[in-house]
Design an enzyme around this catalytic site. Structure first.
Site, short mmCIF file in Angstrom:
data_model
loop_
_atom_site.label_atom_id
_atom_site.label_comp_id
_atom_site.label_asym_id
_atom_site.label_seq_id
_atom_site.Cartn_x
_atom_site.Cartn_y
_atom_site.Cartn_z
N ASP A 65 -8.70 -7.90 -26.71
CA ASP A 65 -9.12 -9.08 -27.86
C ASP A 65 -10.05 -9.59 -26.97
O ASP A 65 -10.23 -10.97 -27.89
CB ASP A 65 -7.57 -9.87 -27.74
CG ASP A 65 -6.99 -10.24 -26.57
OD1 ASP A 65 -7.31 -9.81 -25.15
OD2 ASP A 65 -6.22 -11.58 -26.82
N ASP A 206 -6.59 -17.02 -20.47
CA ASP A 206 -5.56 -16.06 -19.82
C ASP A 206 -5.30 -16.24 -18.69
O ASP A 206 -5.89 -15.34 -17.79
CB ASP A 206 -6.57 -14.95 -20.45
CG ASP A 206 -6.18 -14.44 -21.49
OD1 ASP A 206 -6.89 -14.99 -22.61
OD2 ASP A 206 -5.65 -13.45 -21.54
#
Length: 303
Positions: A65, A206
């Site tokens: 992603d 993240d």
């Protein structure tokens, strides 16, 4: 001026009105891309910007992603007759990963210069700005980035005349170079005032909360930070998957005290991020919910 656009704010999978993670910055002719999730090209076109002049791509980590849109973007840049070399910064292995993705874009009319991050914190210098990479805490090696534009002090023309330095040499002194005239060496500090406030944008996604994030985002003009989950009941998921909740991100903001803070990289289950803002603004009141194509132009302070 520094133009910033969140091209995509989604994590894991794209949604009809939410592209995957990507950010674009424009400064003084330079175009910088951070991450390149699926549909990055579409978002750039929707914004009305061009992908051809991108000269630097910073990859946070090698999850799909965040990098899945790269081969298509490279192919489109090549089809646009780009010839200038492209720099790509990323964790160790960035060349191997990107070259593997290029199986579907094997022939490009421009060279790619791969730059591996070798340390937990590392600075890369480019004309007019620098990139500060710092290691995060995710399931794979992941880095955040600060885009920093320094601003020199004001040139003192009266002092330059007194020394005296010929006008034709002023430009070199303003650019930070020493000059020699009639046997005397003149240095920039002789004619330049103290450094003025520049611009800084810090981007991280993240990751679990780690101290380096607040340190790197301290005093940033814009801090863009992952907010994977808005619901406090998702705390266990955030810890297991090495992500952050809105509240955790806001606590980092409260420590770093940036001028503005945007959240990004939402879980597909998080459909209305703004619903959680009232609560998290009790922690840090400058936080906003990022959205696709959310943009800002940052300007230097007036003297």
């Amino acid at each position: 001026m520094l133009d910033i656009c969140l091209l995509g704010t989604g994590g894991m999978m794209p949604l009809p009105k939410r592209h995957l993670t990507s950010l674009m910055a424009r400064y003084n002719g330079s175009n910088i891309l951070i991450d390149c999730g699926e549909a990055t090209q579409i978002a750039i076109k929707e914004k009305g910007w061009s992908f051809k002049p991108i000269d630097l791509i910073c990859i946070t980590h090698f999850h799909g992603d965040h990098i899945g849109g790269l081969p298509g973007l490279l192919l489109t840049m090549g089809n646009a007759d780009r010839r200038e070399p492209l720099n790509i910064i990323g964790p160790k292995g960035v060349k191997k990963v990107c070259e593997s993705l290029r199986v579907i874009a094997p022939e490009l009319p421009f060279a790619i210069n791969y730059i591996e991050i070798e340390e937990d914190e590392q600075t890369f210098w480019f004309p007019g700005y620098r990139i500060e990479a710092f290691k995060l805490h995710h399931r794979v090696t992941c880095y955040g980035y600060s885009l920093v534009i320094d601003r020199a002090g004001r040139f003192d023309a009266d002092r330059a005349r007194e020394l005296p330095v010929p006008v034709k040499m002023w430009g070199k002194l303003q650019a930070g170079e020493d000059v020699e005239y009639e046997g005397t060496v003149y240095t920039p500090d002789m004619v330049m005032g103290p450094a003025r406030k520049g611009l800084k944008v810090t981007y991280c996604t993240d990751t679990r909360p780690v101290p380096v994030i607040a340190r790197k985002a301290e005093g940033a003009d814009l801090f863009i930070c992952e907010g994977m989950y808005g619901d406090p009941d998702k705390q266990a998921d955030a810890e297991q998957k090495r992500h952050m909740t809105f509240r955790e991100a806001a606590r980092i903001g409260a420590e770093a005290l940036p001028e503005r803070m945007w959240l990004t990289h939402y879980s597909p289950s998080l459909l209305r991020p703004a619903e959680y803002l009232d609560e998290i603004r009790k922690i840090f009141d400058r936080v906003e919910a990022g959205k696709d194509l959310k943009s800002i132009t940052l300007k230097f302070e007036e003297d």
